[in-house]
Design an enzyme around this catalytic site. Sequence first.
Site, PDB file in Angstrom:
ATOM      1  N   SER A  54     -15.780 -30.978  -9.719  1.00 57.94           N
ATOM      2  CA  SER A  54     -14.490 -31.111  -9.059  1.00 57.94           C
ATOM      3  C   SER A  54     -14.373 -30.161  -7.872  1.00 57.94           C
ATOM      4  CB  SER A  54     -13.366 -30.840 -10.055  1.00 57.94           C
ATOM      5  OG  SER A  54     -12.123 -31.097  -9.454  1.00 57.94           O
TER       6      SER A  54
ATOM      7  N   ASN B 298      -5.853 -34.059  -1.855  1.00 59.32           N
ATOM      8  CA  ASN B 298      -5.406 -33.183  -2.937  1.00 59.32           C
ATOM      9  C   ASN B 298      -4.039 -32.641  -2.577  1.00 59.32           C
ATOM     10  OD1 ASN B 298      -4.929 -30.547  -4.375  1.00 59.32           O
ATOM     11  ND2 ASN B 298      -6.815 -31.181  -5.401  1.00 59.32           N
TER      12      ASN B 298
ATOM     13  N   THR C 269      -7.302 -34.480  -8.418  1.00 63.06           N
ATOM     14  CA  THR C 269      -6.723 -33.290  -9.029  1.00 63.06           C
ATOM     15  C   THR C 269      -7.874 -32.426  -9.527  1.00 63.06           C
ATOM     16  OG1 THR C 269      -5.163 -32.402 -10.630  1.00 63.06           O
ATOM     17  CG2 THR C 269      -6.293 -34.441 -11.271  1.00 63.06           C
ATOM     18  N   GLU C 270      -7.783 -31.129  -9.259  1.00 64.78           N
ATOM     19  CA  GLU C 270      -8.963 -30.270  -9.411  1.00 64.78           C
ATOM     20  C   GLU C 270      -9.367 -30.079 -10.861  1.00 64.78           C
ATOM     21  OE1 GLU C 270      -6.145 -29.524  -7.778  1.00 64.78           O
ATOM     22  OE2 GLU C 270      -5.549 -27.426  -8.046  1.00 64.78           O
ATOM     23  N   ASN C 271      -8.505 -30.489 -11.804  1.00 70.93           N
ATOM     24  CA  ASN C 271      -8.900 -30.394 -13.207  1.00 70.93           C
ATOM     25  C   ASN C 271      -9.725 -31.595 -13.667  1.00 70.93           C
ATOM     26  OD1 ASN C 271      -6.269 -31.620 -12.827  1.00 70.93           O
ATOM     27  ND2 ASN C 271      -6.204 -31.858 -15.048  1.00 70.93           N
TER      28      ASN C 271
END
Lengths: 222, 222, 243, 243
Positions: free
Chosen positions: B89, B24, B47-49
């Site tokens: 996530s 990340n 990606t954390e979304n």
Amino acid sequence: MEKLSNNQIAWRAAQDIVAGSYVNLGIGFPEKVAQYQPKGHEAIFHTENGILNFGESPKPGEEDWDVINAGKKAVTIRPGTAFFHHADSFAMVRGGHLDVAILGAYEVAENGDLANWSTGPRGVPAVGGAMDLVHGAKRVAVITDHVTKDGKPKLVKACTLPLTGVGCVTRIYTSLAVIDIEGGRFVLREKLPSISVEDLQAVTGAELVIPETVADLIVPEL
Amino acid sequence: MEKLSNNQIAWRAAQDIVAGSYVNLGIGFPEKVAQYQPKGHEAIFHTENGILNFGESPKPGEEDWDVINAGKKAVTIRPGTAFFHHADSFAMVRGGHLDVAILGAYEVAENGDLANWSTGPRGVPAVGGAMDLVHGAKRVAVITDHVTKDGKPKLVKACTLPLTGVGCVTRIYTSLAVIDIEGGRFVLREKLPSISVEDLQAVTGAELVIPETVADLIVPEL
Amino acid sequence: MDKTVADLATAVAGIEDGMTVMIGGFGGAGSPIELIHALIDRFRATGHPKALTVVNNNAGNGHVGLAALIEAGMVRKLICSFPRSADPVVFTELYLAGRIELELVPQGTLAERIRAGGAGIPAFYTPTSFGTDLAKGKPVEEFEGRSYVRERWLKADVALVKAETADRHGNLTYRAAARNFNPLMCMAAAQTVVQASHIVAPGAIDPEVIVTPGIFVQKIVQVSHPHQEEDLNRANATYPLEA
Amino acid sequence: MDKTVADLATAVAGIEDGMTVMIGGFGGAGSPIELIHALIDRFRATGHPKALTVVNNNAGNGHVGLAALIEAGMVRKLICSFPRSADPVVFTELYLAGRIELELVPQGTLAERIRAGGAGIPAFYTPTSFGTDLAKGKPVEEFEGRSYVRERWLKADVALVKAETADRHGNLTYRAAARNFNPLMCMAAAQTVVQASHIVAPGAIDPEVIVTPGIFVQKIVQVSHPHQEEDLNRANATYPLEA
């Protein structure tokens, strides 16, 4: 003493399920409730092993053993079935998204305590989803014979067997009556016309509150 | 004093990413690391979304604004991309499934504390995923200029700005050096050949431990 | 069973003054612009709902969607992780003037609190924010030598959600990273209101690919060609949008 | 990146004495019979691994799969919700003889503990089991007037998982209710070993329908026509299966 068959108890419980409800039926006897849904009253059944809106049993020989219910019996999919994993499934349960859970019972106490998972320290203990289900639905109902095979009350002052949940049951459909739990008391709502209140009280382990109106419990032959 | 450009710092950080790593990259400057992956070293970016294994930016005019990264920039999908929701996530993040997180910094303390989300009580505070990411990866690295725009050390004895995480950083890639955090100390691993240890110490806010071998920090023109 | 409603006004009719409203989306992806605008329409016509607590990852961008909701003066408090954005003028001005309350929550904690609300988990421990200003006042506990912060579930009266396809039972799929917080918010709200680009018959979505099972959904309204917040902002659009 | 391994023996090679092994499945659905049998094969040949702690919803059925693993004497402790079954002779006898340890966990708590292990949540509160024997010794806390029991995460060294389709990055789909605990166990194990009926190239599974993203998977082995435990038991099959 006249009493309802298991099919008749299941029929009576099924009549209270509002159309469009999300319902979980416990393993075994409670599974019978599904078949007595009033026509046109579409309820949606949840099984905690990951199916929402499953259908009836397949014909023998047509089972798909990846499409089973919590009792490991084969079921079928319907238009609108959804599959999901166990954490999502118990989010539905624990998160209060079910409208009704209908469970069996060894004992129900007048304060709503339920014992239905263990008959004591003998043998292999097994709990499954019972302890989650008692906290999972907006309405937790029990269907049960009014007394044990030995004739002892299953509706009691306080449970003697290991508890499944504390203060969780709100309605009990028995072979003799329909009883609500309100304010820590058994309140009689319906009883078989052939049985007197006194006879019913005699096979109930805690005091029955008798409201002004007690309806007749009328169930078709099944 | 000679120093690396941001591209060069990103290049150096990229060289340490083992092939097959799940990575990340923080919003902004750290995003540059992706483009300097050594050829054939396939890392997978998270990606954390809600996208795993996204690809590079689309051409202008070809953006799909439902395919974005945490910095709200358009990205692309690749063979093997997966979409998921925010709880899954951050399960990847918090659960320690990422191999590497590379983040920016306002300050890093010698005990591994990181401050990178707030410059103080002025303005609107915004934290995003930073506080999760610092606990999320097996290795949390920082890329940063060695000093602030005013020439003050960003590697410090103790952070003065609000913390993002306690004791979380293990390696720092700066414009002058590569420094590990071990046992609560800054340990110098690489430095620009043109800079002396003394000069480096002078712009570092806590004592540098100098091991027997300090490698030259050699980075291509970019 | 049919959870579809006829129009956007009906879809947002159940939202009252003072309610907590979760709104899906991360930046512009997955933001239910049409539901939000229908809510502003109602406020303009009736003065209600107001004093809302809104839960969203961000604080809106430009002058559409969540930003327009805030600009209309309908939001008393925002619970979010990242209220900064490319064009955050609406929230920033109100916040600096002390006219809107902010509860800042780390993004992963926000997601987990919402999931916990939906899953019947009243509290949980997370390493996130330990030792920082955002953990102040929260219980801390050590497990296996590491310190964790206790966080509470987050629930809402209503969730406004953007989906790609819905069947009439409320089974949903999403589109790419527009999924984000939407499935979690469906779980955590007493009433989940969904705008979907496509509404299909039960059975038309493969049961294997349903992301949100219908049990988490109460109302569905079709918005066949939804606006994308990013596109609107790049065109400098403002609420109300031209028809 | 290619996480496939050549054969079942290689797939289970990393499992050592004393490890905690999560095994997917609910009853026969989703039970990775071939991986379990490969592990028993190894034990028969080498005497290892033994003294395993196994996490599964059940305790096996008949004399195949998990029941055969227990029957082989490889399991020291079982963590499960429902160790009763139609044909539970193997576990029952060992348990009543005091030769296997049992940790009984309510099913939803078991699922949530495994998810918590995968999601970095060391502890959480649940209403489940409050006031019962299964809550004995556990911390209790009141939130909004209701009592909850604190439960700990559950992690494993290895998870054995049955999937329908895997791509080489480890992205997975499942089949119907064979999904059950499998996706959660993928998250909670240091090493997740998957048997899949189909192995495809990355990109061959629509990114929208992936249930387990590849980050949670370490090894994949193809088992094109896996046995279904229910079918084996109805045929009275026993380990080792005839080829």
